[in-house]
Design an enzyme around this catalytic site. Structure first.
Site, mmCIF file in Angstrom:
data_model
loop_
_atom_site.group_PDB
_atom_site.id
_atom_site.type_symbol
_atom_site.label_atom_id
_atom_site.label_comp_id
_atom_site.label_asym_id
_atom_site.label_seq_id
_atom_site.Cartn_x
_atom_site.Cartn_y
_atom_site.Cartn_z
ATOM 1 N N SER A 143 1.033 -1.179 0.092
ATOM 2 C CA SER A 143 -0.094 0.035 0.082
ATOM 3 C C SER A 143 0.858 1.150 -0.207
ATOM 4 O O SER A 143 1.862 1.532 -0.861
ATOM 5 C CB SER A 143 -0.906 -0.154 1.096
ATOM 6 O OG SER A 143 -1.724 0.947 1.126
ATOM 7 N N ASP A 284 -9.093 -5.669 -4.931
ATOM 8 C CA ASP A 284 -8.316 -4.629 -4.368
ATOM 9 C C ASP A 284 -8.888 -3.208 -4.472
ATOM 10 O O ASP A 284 -9.900 -2.940 -5.396
ATOM 11 C CB ASP A 284 -6.922 -4.563 -4.828
ATOM 12 C CG ASP A 284 -5.902 -4.289 -3.944
ATOM 13 O OD1 ASP A 284 -6.021 -3.245 -3.269
ATOM 14 O OD2 ASP A 284 -4.814 -4.624 -4.350
ATOM 15 N N HIS A 311 -7.411 -5.664 -0.679
ATOM 16 C CA HIS A 311 -5.932 -4.775 -0.354
ATOM 17 C C HIS A 311 -5.106 -5.802 0.370
ATOM 18 O O HIS A 311 -3.622 -5.502 0.647
ATOM 19 C CB HIS A 311 -6.289 -3.299 0.132
ATOM 20 C CG HIS A 311 -5.578 -2.372 0.256
ATOM 21 N ND1 HIS A 311 -4.792 -2.194 -1.060
ATOM 22 C CD2 HIS A 311 -5.013 -1.756 1.178
ATOM 23 C CE1 HIS A 311 -3.941 -1.156 -0.711
ATOM 24 N NE2 HIS A 311 -3.881 -0.990 0.576
#
Length: 333
Positions: A143, A284, A311
């Site tokens: 991320s 995601d 995610h």
């Protein structure tokens, strides 16, 4: 016969002791002085100030040392603890690391330190302190950590052996545009309530996060009912530095409006020559097709697709994620 058996036992003990002293033994702790279970506090300098940064090494592998860059921005290393169930069995050394302002590291409580380029220099100082070299140094950024990893590689790739960009796009404007695609999949009535709270800038309203957790997070962040989220994930979320998050990401969960809003290195990926794995997932918050495109921009890139993941594919599509990561790291280079 007893003497012979005793001699064999002596030999066995001798060779086992030799093995424990071997630098290639995964569980051998090479730290000098008092053992701390792999914890090492690294002092970094930023401007005229010095800060203490918390790191913890797991295992020992001279050829593979994986530094983990957590997401958020502002979360701690703790949600990476699921790696404990996979990487030791593959004899992969990995290093937990709380960035400045997160987890167990110093928090200056000063937004001037929440800056991408400053974090790049912090990673480089951590690398030097931990004696990581281009013979063994891998970075995995998840991320926000993926943004940091790409930016680090653009400046310091000569120090890297390999790069893993996990669940992150190379363009925040493209990420913001994709969030609008995902919004359309939400119940229109729920989306309307969320947008009403955002329009009023009522981001601290408990209802705002409740709506997101039950209608967005459980679909695109971690695909489990929120009350079943793994404890390390909840612990990391509980430590979130909101000042760091809002400064960099912005207050809205649907897009980027902070300092990263215009960050885009898509046209620079071709300059990163080191072997690179991009990990994306079907559900995601990041566009999986874009991440596949990214993998093809890296001269030595490859793509790992997690068909059941979001995610946090390291949790909700673990077998695919971990097997792909381990195969990448164990490939001889």
């Amino acid at each position: 016969m007893k003497k012979y058996f005793g001699f064999l036992c002596f030999l066995g003990l001798f060779w086992s002791c030799q093995d424990l002293k071997s630098p290639t033994n995964y569980h051998f702790d090479s730290a000098k002085g008092i053992k701390t279970g792999g914890v090492q506090i690294v002092e970094i300098k930023s401007g005229e100030k010095t800060f203490k940064i918390w790191t913890k090494r797991i295992g020992n592998n001279p050829k593979i040392k994986l530094l983990l860059l957590n997401g958020g921005p502002g979360m701690s290393h703790e949600y990476f603890e699921c790696f404990d169930s996979f990487l030791p069995n593959a004899a992969i050394e990995y290093i937990y690391y709380d960035q400045l302002g997160t987890g167990f590291s110093d928090n200056p409580n000063d937004t001037t330190y929440w800056d991408l380029n400053r974090y790049v220099e912090e990673v480089e100082q951590v690398r030097k302190a931990l004696d990581l070299t281009n013979d063994n140094f891998y970075v995995l950024g998840h991320s926000w950590g993926g943004i940091l990893a790409m930016q680090y590689a653009l400046k310091y790739q000569s120090n890297l052996k390999g790069l893993i960009v996990s669940n992150m796009m190379a363009s925040c404007p493209k990420y913001g545009a994709y969030s609008k695609v995902l919004e359309k999949q939400m119940d229109p009535k729920v989306l309307q309530q969320i947008q009403k709270l955002e329009a009023a800038k009522d981001y601290t309203n408990p209802q705002y996060m409740k709506l997101l957790m039950e209608n967005y997070y459980n679909q695109h962040i971690l695909r489990l009912p929120v009350n079943q989220w793994p404890e390390p994930v909840n612990r990391a979320f509980g430590r979130l530095n909101s000042s760091l998050y809002i400064t960099m990401q912005g207050p809205s969960e649907l897009g980027v409006s902070g300092k990263l809003a215009n960050w885009d290195v898509a046209d620079q990926l071709k300059s990163i020559q080191v072997p690179t794995l991009v990990i994306g997932a079907r559900y995601d918050t990041m566009d999986p097709k874009y991440m596949e495109w990214m993998a093809n921009q890296f001269p030595n890139g490859s793509f790992l697709y997690c068909p059941n993941g979001s995610h946090m594919a390291l949790y909700d599509d673990q077998e695919t994620y971990m097997n792909g990561l381990i195969n990448f790291l164990k490939t001889d280079r």
